[in-house]
Design a protein around this motif. Structure first.
Motif, PDB file in Angstrom:
ATOM      1  N   GLY A 119      29.475 -13.595 -19.183  1.00 48.56           N
ATOM      2  CA  GLY A 119      29.803 -12.181 -19.339  1.00 48.56           C
ATOM      3  C   GLY A 119      29.802 -11.410 -18.036  1.00 48.56           C
ATOM      4  N   ASN A 120      29.423 -12.079 -16.943  1.00 45.98           N
ATOM      5  CA  ASN A 120      29.325 -11.455 -15.622  1.00 45.98           C
ATOM      6  C   ASN A 120      28.431 -10.213 -15.666  1.00 45.98           C
ATOM      7  OD1 ASN A 120      29.817 -11.370 -12.854  1.00 45.98           O
ATOM      8  ND2 ASN A 120      31.561  -9.990 -13.112  1.00 45.98           N
ATOM      9  N   ARG A 121      27.298 -10.360 -16.351  1.00 42.51           N
ATOM     10  CA  ARG A 121      26.338  -9.264 -16.487  1.00 42.51           C
ATOM     11  C   ARG A 121      24.927  -9.783 -16.244  1.00 42.51           C
ATOM     12  NH1 ARG A 121      30.478  -6.840 -16.511  1.00 42.51           N
ATOM     13  NH2 ARG A 121      31.193  -5.243 -17.929  1.00 42.51           N
ATOM     14  N   TRP A 122      24.054  -8.855 -15.853  1.00 44.10           N
ATOM     15  CA  TRP A 122      22.627  -9.125 -15.687  1.00 44.10           C
ATOM     16  C   TRP A 122      21.900  -8.483 -16.856  1.00 44.10           C
ATOM     17  CZ3 TRP A 122      20.371 -11.926 -11.742  1.00 44.10           C
ATOM     18  CH2 TRP A 122      21.234 -12.312 -10.711  1.00 44.10           C
ATOM     19  N   PRO A 123      21.496  -9.250 -17.869  1.00 45.12           N
ATOM     20  CA  PRO A 123      20.779  -8.665 -19.012  1.00 45.12           C
ATOM     21  C   PRO A 123      19.315  -8.404 -18.663  1.00 45.12           C
ATOM     22  CG  PRO A 123      21.137 -11.018 -19.363  1.00 45.12           C
ATOM     23  CD  PRO A 123      21.799 -10.662 -18.058  1.00 45.12           C
ATOM     24  N   LEU A 124      18.859  -7.213 -18.993  1.00 43.73           N
ATOM     25  CA  LEU A 124      17.467  -6.811 -18.786  1.00 43.73           C
ATOM     26  C   LEU A 124      16.968  -6.168 -20.077  1.00 43.73           C
ATOM     27  CD1 LEU A 124      17.946  -5.004 -15.367  1.00 43.73           C
ATOM     28  CD2 LEU A 124      16.761  -7.158 -15.685  1.00 43.73           C
ATOM     29  N   CYS A 125      15.806  -6.555 -20.527  1.00 41.03           N
ATOM     30  CA  CYS A 125      15.172  -5.907 -21.671  1.00 41.03           C
ATOM     31  C   CYS A 125      14.230  -4.859 -21.103  1.00 41.03           C
ATOM     32  CB  CYS A 125      14.421  -6.931 -22.513  1.00 41.03           C
ATOM     33  SG  CYS A 125      15.516  -8.142 -23.281  1.00 41.03           S
ATOM     34  N   LEU A 126      14.580  -3.591 -21.316  1.00 41.03           N
ATOM     35  CA  LEU A 126      13.847  -2.495 -20.679  1.00 41.03           C
ATOM     36  C   LEU A 126      13.303  -1.512 -21.705  1.00 41.03           C
ATOM     37  CD1 LEU A 126      16.381  -1.700 -17.797  1.00 41.03           C
ATOM     38  CD2 LEU A 126      14.429  -3.257 -17.749  1.00 41.03           C
ATOM     39  N   ASN A 127      12.116  -0.972 -21.415  1.00 46.95           N
ATOM     40  CA  ASN A 127      11.577   0.088 -22.264  1.00 46.95           C
ATOM     41  C   ASN A 127      12.157   1.430 -21.794  1.00 46.95           C
ATOM     42  OD1 ASN A 127       9.986   1.092 -20.092  1.00 46.95           O
ATOM     43  ND2 ASN A 127       8.276  -0.234 -20.648  1.00 46.95           N
ATOM     44  N   SER A 128      11.812   2.500 -22.471  1.00 46.99           N
ATOM     45  CA  SER A 128      12.407   3.802 -22.152  1.00 46.99           C
ATOM     46  C   SER A 128      12.055   4.268 -20.738  1.00 46.99           C
ATOM     47  CB  SER A 128      12.006   4.864 -23.175  1.00 46.99           C
ATOM     48  OG  SER A 128      10.611   5.017 -23.201  1.00 46.99           O
ATOM     49  N   GLU A 129      10.840   3.972 -20.281  1.00 42.76           N
ATOM     50  CA  GLU A 129      10.442   4.360 -18.925  1.00 42.76           C
ATOM     51  C   GLU A 129      11.271   3.611 -17.872  1.00 42.76           C
ATOM     52  OE1 GLU A 129       6.485   3.731 -16.323  1.00 42.76           O
ATOM     53  OE2 GLU A 129       6.164   4.781 -18.222  1.00 42.76           O
ATOM     54  N   HIS A 130      11.514   2.332 -18.116  1.00 40.63           N
ATOM     55  CA  HIS A 130      12.349   1.543 -17.208  1.00 40.63           C
ATOM     56  C   HIS A 130      13.777   2.089 -17.177  1.00 40.63           C
ATOM     57  CE1 HIS A 130       9.570  -2.153 -18.030  1.00 40.63           C
ATOM     58  NE2 HIS A 130       9.113  -1.439 -17.009  1.00 40.63           N
ATOM     59  N   ILE A 131      14.309   2.420 -18.346  1.00 43.78           N
ATOM     60  CA  ILE A 131      15.682   2.934 -18.431  1.00 43.78           C
ATOM     61  C   ILE A 131      15.802   4.244 -17.663  1.00 43.78           C
ATOM     62  CG2 ILE A 131      17.393   3.902 -20.032  1.00 43.78           C
ATOM     63  CD1 ILE A 131      16.513   1.663 -22.006  1.00 43.78           C
ATOM     64  N   GLU A 132      14.819   5.117 -17.796  1.00 39.19           N
ATOM     65  CA  GLU A 132      14.833   6.371 -17.045  1.00 39.19           C
ATOM     66  C   GLU A 132      14.775   6.106 -15.545  1.00 39.19           C
ATOM     67  OE1 GLU A 132      11.612   8.746 -18.570  1.00 39.19           O
ATOM     68  OE2 GLU A 132      12.509   8.803 -20.576  1.00 39.19           O
ATOM     69  N   SER A 133      13.996   5.113 -15.141  1.00 38.65           N
ATOM     70  CA  SER A 133      13.873   4.763 -13.733  1.00 38.65           C
ATOM     71  C   SER A 133      15.193   4.213 -13.182  1.00 38.65           C
ATOM     72  CB  SER A 133      12.743   3.747 -13.553  1.00 38.65           C
ATOM     73  OG  SER A 133      12.420   3.586 -12.196  1.00 38.65           O
ATOM     74  N   VAL A 134      15.896   3.413 -13.977  1.00 38.01           N
ATOM     75  CA  VAL A 134      17.208   2.902 -13.565  1.00 38.01           C
ATOM     76  C   VAL A 134      18.189   4.067 -13.430  1.00 38.01           C
ATOM     77  CG1 VAL A 134      19.180   1.457 -14.235  1.00 38.01           C
ATOM     78  CG2 VAL A 134      16.846   0.612 -14.557  1.00 38.01           C
ATOM     79  N   ALA A 135      18.157   4.989 -14.376  1.00 35.95           N
ATOM     80  CA  ALA A 135      19.033   6.167 -14.292  1.00 35.95           C
ATOM     81  C   ALA A 135      18.746   6.960 -13.018  1.00 35.95           C
ATOM     82  CB  ALA A 135      18.849   7.054 -15.529  1.00 35.95           C
ATOM     83  N   TYR A 136      17.471   7.082 -12.667  1.00 29.07           N
ATOM     84  CA  TYR A 136      17.099   7.798 -11.445  1.00 29.07           C
ATOM     85  C   TYR A 136      17.599   7.053 -10.207  1.00 29.07           C
ATOM     86  CZ  TYR A 136      14.306  10.364  -8.046  1.00 29.07           C
ATOM     87  OH  TYR A 136      13.908  11.115  -6.978  1.00 29.07           O
ATOM     88  N   ALA A 137      17.464   5.729 -10.210  1.00 27.03           N
ATOM     89  CA  ALA A 137      17.951   4.920  -9.090  1.00 27.03           C
ATOM     90  C   ALA A 137      19.454   5.129  -8.902  1.00 27.03           C
ATOM     91  CB  ALA A 137      17.655   3.442  -9.339  1.00 27.03           C
TER      92      ALA A 137
END
Length: 133
Positions: free
Chosen positions: A76-94
């Motif tokens: 799929g040419n993707r990097w799958p990550l199982c993230l909690n809500s805090e991680h998702i917010e941190s990725v959005a900030y990055a």
């Protein structure tokens, strides 16, 4: 949240390349969401993890380990990550910080796909986490 921008240009030469796929990812736990990043998004997230200690708002606890141990789904040419809500917010900030330095592609797609973005609040002159769903 103030300005946390740090130039990542000098660090790009030191970023590791994509790791080969080792084993298929496991599904997300009850409090997690499967997030699938494109290779360029994963590169941007890795850069953020490398400079995390220099930022006023560091990455969420545990996110660096998730990024470090991620395996690419070549089909799929993707990097799958199982993230909690805090991680998702941190990725959005990055991705928000990356958008301040040039590329808005990652932040826009992440907001569209996962419903989380950081936006400037002009009334308070600060950043605000926005849930789009």
């Amino acid at each position: 949240m103030g300005s946390s921008s740090v130039s990542a240009r000098p660090l790009r030469a030191h970023l590791p390349g994509p790791s080969p796929a080792h084993e298929p990812h496991q599904g997300p736990a009850d409090d997690e969401t499967l997030v699938e990043l494109r290779p360029s998004e994963m590169d941007a997230l890795r850069a953020h993890m490398r400079i995390g200690a220099l930022l006023r708002v560091p990455p969420a606890e545990g996110l660096a380990e998730r990024v470090r141990t991620a395996c690419c789904d070549r089909a799929g040419n993707r990097w799958p990550l199982c993230l909690n809500s805090e991680h998702i917010e941190s990725v959005a900030y990055a991705f928000h910080l990356r958008s301040m330095g040039g590329s808005v592609t990652e932040a826009n797609r992440f907001a569209r796909e996962y419903g989380v973005a950081f936006r400037s609040d002009r009334s308070t002159n600060s950043l605000r986490l926005t849930r789009l769903r």
